[in-house]
Enzyme design. Structure first.
Site, PDB file in Angstrom:
ATOM      1  N   ARG A 130       0.834  -1.221   0.000  1.00 42.72           N
ATOM      2  CA  ARG A 130       0.000   0.000   0.000  1.00 42.72           C
ATOM      3  C   ARG A 130       0.862   1.263   0.000  1.00 42.72           C
ATOM      4  O   ARG A 130       1.983   1.267   0.503  1.00 42.72           O
ATOM      5  CB  ARG A 130      -0.966  -0.055   1.192  1.00 42.72           C
ATOM      6  CG  ARG A 130      -1.906  -1.263   1.033  1.00 42.72           C
ATOM      7  CD  ARG A 130      -2.906  -1.349   2.115  1.00 42.72           C
ATOM      8  NE  ARG A 130      -3.820  -0.225   2.105  1.00 42.72           N
ATOM      9  CZ  ARG A 130      -4.722   0.006   3.052  1.00 42.72           C
ATOM     10  NH1 ARG A 130      -4.819  -0.830   4.069  1.00 42.72           N
ATOM     11  NH2 ARG A 130      -5.519   1.035   2.975  1.00 42.72           N
ATOM     12  N   ASP A 322     -15.108   3.109   2.919  1.00 49.20           N
ATOM     13  CA  ASP A 322     -14.999   1.681   3.258  1.00 49.20           C
ATOM     14  C   ASP A 322     -16.274   0.904   2.922  1.00 49.20           C
ATOM     15  O   ASP A 322     -16.295  -0.323   3.007  1.00 49.20           O
ATOM     16  CB  ASP A 322     -14.684   1.509   4.751  1.00 49.20           C
ATOM     17  CG  ASP A 322     -13.247   1.909   5.061  1.00 49.20           C
ATOM     18  OD1 ASP A 322     -12.425   1.963   4.123  1.00 49.20           O
ATOM     19  OD2 ASP A 322     -12.939   2.168   6.235  1.00 49.20           O
TER      20      ASP A 322
END
Ligand code: S3P
Length: 445
Positions: A130, A322
């Site tokens: 990431r 999310d």
């Protein structure tokens, strides 16, 4: 010494009964991380109740233990952090392993940039892919001495003893983790540290800093902090709306459902999922309750109601970031077409969530068209199927929910990481009538 690989876990869900009753989802992940970190650098004790006892928050807890922070934990969800003060953390003897947890890695990068000791942040395979450059560059501009790999990933190595200078940051991406990292570094900087975000993101750090006695000011779109001692407080963590979202969509798409989700955090920088589902036709009632410290809380009642496809407004993307995997499942069972755009950040989450969802939707017979920054989902009837969740907790739970409303069962593979954010997800679903089996190493559970 080599340890055995963790067991493979699959979820199998089947269409069956309506979802009925009430449910309390585990504590909010973002708030749990922040309560631990601020508690650790505060003066005095911080009592946390409703704590998320998940893998990600255990990563933060483990790292703090490596830095000498004492925590009493009479119960899994109740703990007291013995504050060490702003300069009371101790040099860790080993690299800090943060598992799957982006929030731990990003927030610690900011917090540890201001310490007098060296540290190193490492993580699992997904976290190690990431982006971290977005963090390293602005912290370097503040005077921190830290590095990531040439491709901008973990490990992050931080050299202690740097003198940080407060400055104004224009964030290149809407990221609460990045914003929070810079504000935490600001606690150790000379002068004032300000951030301007390109779009609204969750404001738990700002609220909690203020609550712990460090005022955060807001002027001309800037969010600013100056170094201040923090004081331990009591934090009651509300239920995680990102976990509740799986249940909200499940109740919306399974005929006959009527579900109450108790004491869920409804901070307006987190609750856009409710607005989006309502625009799709969902029947959602929000009953406000007293604040949990500085966070708004409500009971949320969701009754089954047919959904329709919509174009999701781009200004809601960063405050429902999310929830997109499960919103794509809502879209799959809606009448018509749902369009998501302006959501390129989904490509750098625990998995590439645009690609993972497009593949998974195809595997359950739902047409979608991914793009660089979003996806178009064509609502339809799913016969069920087998989906790879790529070790991403939210992909796994999304397809588990899909199986409750499909015409046939859905098997989601590689679901172990569900424990990062929603430990007990299968039991929670079962408690309100969901038919879910957990298959671990070939055994039914
Ligand atoms: C989080 C912020 C979000 C979110 C993550 C938790 C936080 O990430 O995806 O699950 O606690 O600050 P970004 O801020 O990078 O979008």
């Amino acid at each position: 010494m080599t340890s055995a690989p963790p067991p493979a876990i699959d979820f199998l869900t089947r269409p069956g009964q309506p979802l009925r009753g009430s449910l309390r989802v585990p504590g909010d992940k973002s708030i749990s991380h922040r309560a631990l970190m601020l508690g650790a650098i505060a003066e005095g004790d911080t009592h946390i109740s409703g704590f998320l006892a998940g893998e990600d928050t255990h990563s933060t807890l483990g790292a703090l233990a490596q830095m000498g922070v004492h925590v009493d934990r009479p119960e899994a969800t109740e703990l007291t952090v013995k504050g060490a003060g702003l300069y009371g953390l101790r040099a860790p003897a080993v690299p800090l392993y943060l598992g799957n947890s982006g929030t731990s890695a990003r927030l610690f990068a900011g917090l540890l940039s201001g310490q007098r000791f060296d540290s190193e942040l490492i993580g699992d395979e997904s976290l190690s892919r990431r982006p971290m450059r977005r963090l390293v560059d602005p912290l370097t501009r503040m005077g921190a001495t830290l590095s990531c790999t040439p491709s901008g990933m973990l490990p992050i190595r931080i050299r202690g003893g740097a003198r940080l200078r407060g400055m104004e940051h224009e964030l290149p991406v809407a990221s609460a983790q990045l914003k929070s990292a810079l504000l935490l570094a600001g606690l150790y900087a000379e002068g004032t540290t300000c951030v301007r975000e390109p779009a609204l993101t969750r404001d738990h750090t700002e609220r909690m800093l203020d609550y712990f006695g460090c005022p955060v000011s807001f002027r001309d779109g800037l969010i600013c902090v100056s170094p201040q001692p923090l004081f331990g407080r009591s934090v009651q963590v509300p239920g995680d709306i990102s976990s509740a979202a799986f249940c909200m969509v499940a109740a919306s798409i399974v005929p006959g459902s009527d579900l109450v989700l108790e004491e869920v955090g409804v901070n307006p920088t987190r609750s856009a999922v409710i607005d989006i589902l309502r625009s799709m036709g969902a029947d959602i009632e929000v009953r406000g309750k007293p604040l949990h410290a500085v966070e708004p809380v409500a009971d949320i009642r969701v009754r089954h109601h047919p959904l329709r496809g919509i174009a999701i407004p781009e200004n809601l993307v960063s405050i429902a970031i999310d929830e997109f995997p499960i919103l794509m499942i809502a879209a799959a069972f809606a009448d018509g077409v749902t369009r998501v755009s302006g959501a390129a950040e989904l490509r750098v989450k625990e998995s590439d969530r645009i690609a993972a969802m497009a593949d998974g939707l195809q595997a359950i017979g739902i047409r979608s068209e991914p793009s660089a920054d979003g996806i178009t989902v064509y609502g339809g009837v799913s016969p069920g199927g087998v989906v790879n969740s790529h070790g991403d907790h939210r992909i796994a739970m999304s397809f588990a929910v899909a199986g409750l409303a499909a015409a046939g069962p859905v098997k989601a593979t590689d679901c172990l990481n569900v424990d990062t954010s929603f430990p007990g997800f299968p039991a929670a679903l079962r408690s309100v009538g969901g038919e879910i089996e957990v298959h671990a190493e070939g055994r039914d559970g």
